[in-house]
Design a protein around this motif. Sequence first.
Motif, mmCIF file in Angstrom:
data_model
loop_
_atom_site.group_PDB
_atom_site.id
_atom_site.type_symbol
_atom_site.label_atom_id
_atom_site.label_comp_id
_atom_site.label_asym_id
_atom_site.label_seq_id
_atom_site.Cartn_x
_atom_site.Cartn_y
_atom_site.Cartn_z
ATOM 1 N N ILE A 272 -32.096 9.509 11.059
ATOM 2 C CA ILE A 272 -31.938 8.659 12.261
ATOM 3 C C ILE A 272 -31.482 9.509 13.448
ATOM 4 O O ILE A 272 -32.009 9.397 14.563
ATOM 5 N N GLY A 273 -30.526 10.403 13.198
ATOM 6 C CA GLY A 273 -30.006 11.251 14.273
ATOM 7 C C GLY A 273 -31.096 12.139 14.859
ATOM 8 O O GLY A 273 -31.214 12.274 16.087
ATOM 9 N N SER A 274 -31.938 12.729 13.992
ATOM 10 C CA SER A 274 -33.015 13.610 14.483
ATOM 11 C C SER A 274 -33.989 12.842 15.361
ATOM 12 O O SER A 274 -34.430 13.328 16.405
ATOM 13 N N GLN A 275 -34.300 11.618 14.934
ATOM 14 C CA GLN A 275 -35.275 10.843 15.710
ATOM 15 C C GLN A 275 -34.671 10.359 17.036
ATOM 16 O O GLN A 275 -35.357 10.296 18.051
ATOM 17 N N LEU A 276 -33.394 10.037 17.027
ATOM 18 C CA LEU A 276 -32.732 9.662 18.291
ATOM 19 C C LEU A 276 -32.792 10.838 19.263
ATOM 20 O O LEU A 276 -33.060 10.665 20.460
ATOM 21 N N ALA A 277 -32.575 12.056 18.728
ATOM 22 C CA ALA A 277 -32.635 13.251 19.588
ATOM 23 C C ALA A 277 -34.056 13.444 20.126
ATOM 24 O O ALA A 277 -34.250 13.815 21.288
ATOM 25 N N LYS A 278 -35.063 13.177 19.266
ATOM 26 C CA LYS A 278 -36.457 13.306 19.733
ATOM 27 C C LYS A 278 -36.743 12.328 20.862
ATOM 28 O O LYS A 278 -37.620 12.559 21.691
ATOM 29 N N ASN A 279 -35.999 11.234 20.875
ATOM 30 C CA ASN A 279 -36.156 10.247 21.957
ATOM 31 C C ASN A 279 -35.363 10.626 23.211
ATOM 32 O O ASN A 279 -35.248 9.833 24.145
ATOM 33 N N GLY A 280 -34.775 11.819 23.207
ATOM 34 C CA GLY A 280 -34.110 12.305 24.412
ATOM 35 C C GLY A 280 -32.636 11.964 24.522
ATOM 36 O O GLY A 280 -32.022 12.189 25.569
ATOM 37 N N LEU A 281 -32.072 11.420 23.442
ATOM 38 C CA LEU A 281 -30.640 11.090 23.491
ATOM 39 C C LEU A 281 -29.809 12.275 23.015
ATOM 40 O O LEU A 281 -30.220 13.016 22.108
ATOM 41 N N GLU A 282 -28.625 12.416 23.610
ATOM 42 C CA GLU A 282 -27.631 13.345 23.058
ATOM 43 C C GLU A 282 -27.069 12.651 21.809
ATOM 44 O O GLU A 282 -26.692 11.491 21.875
ATOM 45 N N VAL A 283 -27.040 13.357 20.684
ATOM 46 C CA VAL A 283 -26.678 12.696 19.419
ATOM 47 C C VAL A 283 -25.500 13.404 18.762
ATOM 48 O O VAL A 283 -25.431 14.629 18.748
ATOM 49 N N LYS A 284 -24.586 12.605 18.221
ATOM 50 C CA LYS A 284 -23.542 13.154 17.356
ATOM 51 C C LYS A 284 -23.610 12.411 16.031
ATOM 52 O O LYS A 284 -23.655 11.170 16.019
ATOM 53 N N ILE A 285 -23.618 13.158 14.944
ATOM 54 C CA ILE A 285 -23.642 12.553 13.608
ATOM 55 C C ILE A 285 -22.241 12.726 13.024
ATOM 56 O O ILE A 285 -21.768 13.846 12.835
ATOM 57 N N LEU A 286 -21.577 11.614 12.794
ATOM 58 C CA LEU A 286 -20.135 11.644 12.513
ATOM 59 C C LEU A 286 -19.834 11.013 11.159
ATOM 60 O O LEU A 286 -19.904 9.787 10.995
ATOM 61 N N ASN A 287 -19.533 11.869 10.201
ATOM 62 C CA ASN A 287 -19.169 11.416 8.862
ATOM 63 C C ASN A 287 -17.711 10.945 8.892
ATOM 64 O O ASN A 287 -16.812 11.693 9.292
ATOM 65 N N LEU A 288 -17.477 9.719 8.489
ATOM 66 C CA LEU A 288 -16.108 9.176 8.551
ATOM 67 C C LEU A 288 -15.144 9.888 7.613
ATOM 68 O O LEU A 288 -13.934 9.757 7.768
ATOM 69 N N LYS A 289 -15.671 10.622 6.651
ATOM 70 C CA LYS A 289 -14.754 11.358 5.759
ATOM 71 C C LYS A 289 -14.157 12.586 6.445
ATOM 72 O O LYS A 289 -13.145 13.104 5.988
ATOM 73 N N VAL A 290 -14.780 13.063 7.500
ATOM 74 C CA VAL A 290 -14.273 14.284 8.149
ATOM 75 C C VAL A 290 -13.933 14.091 9.629
ATOM 76 O O VAL A 290 -13.463 15.019 10.279
ATOM 77 N N ASN A 291 -14.183 12.915 10.173
ATOM 78 C CA ASN A 291 -13.849 12.653 11.586
ATOM 79 C C ASN A 291 -12.830 11.527 11.665
ATOM 80 O O ASN A 291 -13.026 10.476 11.040
#
Length: 399
Positions: A272-291
């Motif tokens: 999902i994150g890769s495709q959001l980036a392909k759509n021109g969005l700045e993306v952060k993928i945030l795992n709740l176990k480490v953030n």
Amino acid sequence: MSITEIKKNIFSVGAVDWNIRDFHGYSTEKGTTYNSYLIKDKKIALFDTVKLEFKDDLLFHIGEIVGDPSRIDYIIVNHVEMDHSGSLPEIINLIKPEKIFCSKNGHRALLEHFHQEDWPYQVVATGDTISLGEKTITFIETPMLHWPDSMFSYVNEDKLLISSDAFGQHLATTERYADQVSECDLMHQAAKYYANILMVFSPNIQRLLEKVAEMNLELDMIAPDHGVIWRGERCADIISAYNNWSHYHSHNKALVIYETMWHSTHKMANAIGSQLAKNGLEVKILNLKVNHRSDIMTDVLDAKALVLGSSTLNNNMMPAMADFITYFKGLRPKNKVVAAFGSYGWSGEAVKHINQAMEAINLPLAHPGLKVKNVPRDEDFLACRELADKVAAAVKELK
Ligand code: FEO
């Protein structure tokens, strides 16, 4: 903290807490300060106190300026939360002030916290003034910034706003001014503070900024109760930031926030994150176990899209996602689009529960939600991309 004379005969006398790392659920990795201010005039006035364990720091600083603390005539309680009032009973016993100024809600809160009917309270309202001799204080009630009791104290002659929690940062420093510290640390911590403490009160902040404009208050210095003091041109900078944040201004940014059990939800998050980036969005993928939840909220402040993923555990979402959603809902973000996804083994309720939580706070769903049974196949990754495309399209519709 050393004593700083921030204006003629006005002193910063509070304490630095270098060690605090948790402030009611908010991670304070840079520590904080409990600021208190003292005006030495014909009447000597103390504005707020400090957390109980820092009482000796405050008394030491007061002693350096006035000698015997009992020379203080007035205590102004701008805010009753314990980080500013924890040492108040002991300070009052020592000082025996002639008057304690507070808002009407502050009076009620002081009674509820300290159960002292016989303290010399004097309730003040917006626009009320007191003279200390050469300096005049104007009070401004600021309910819900951060509690119902909160108020500002404005020192007319010095154009100084003592702003209680507003405009603060959890930032421990030896420096006292915003222009003396790293700009990156400063604005990050100011944004984190807003996102985690004040975001929910954004409509109150908009009204307050309007009220301050109507009152034509000139501002040469803003002295909050946490962190560094804004002076000169920096006052306009923090007010402009509060104007943006309180109007939920956001960037072309998407967050994929997830918790995974056996990596399937993690794989979906990446797709999902890769495709959001392909759509021109700045993306952060945030795992709740480490953030930490409060760091994620700082990113939420200016994001347009939130895609929330959780595996299903015992007919529900995973525990860190439940924690995050509880915290997130309380802060009431607005002007964002959301979508949910997650893997499951046999029932798959996590997506439904996330959707319901988002609907409960009126955040629009850009997609009905994507569930994948066990481990995603190629067609599931295609579905992840379709979800991301829908989210990106919904972002374009946002103002
Ligand atoms: Fe810094 Fe609401 O107390």
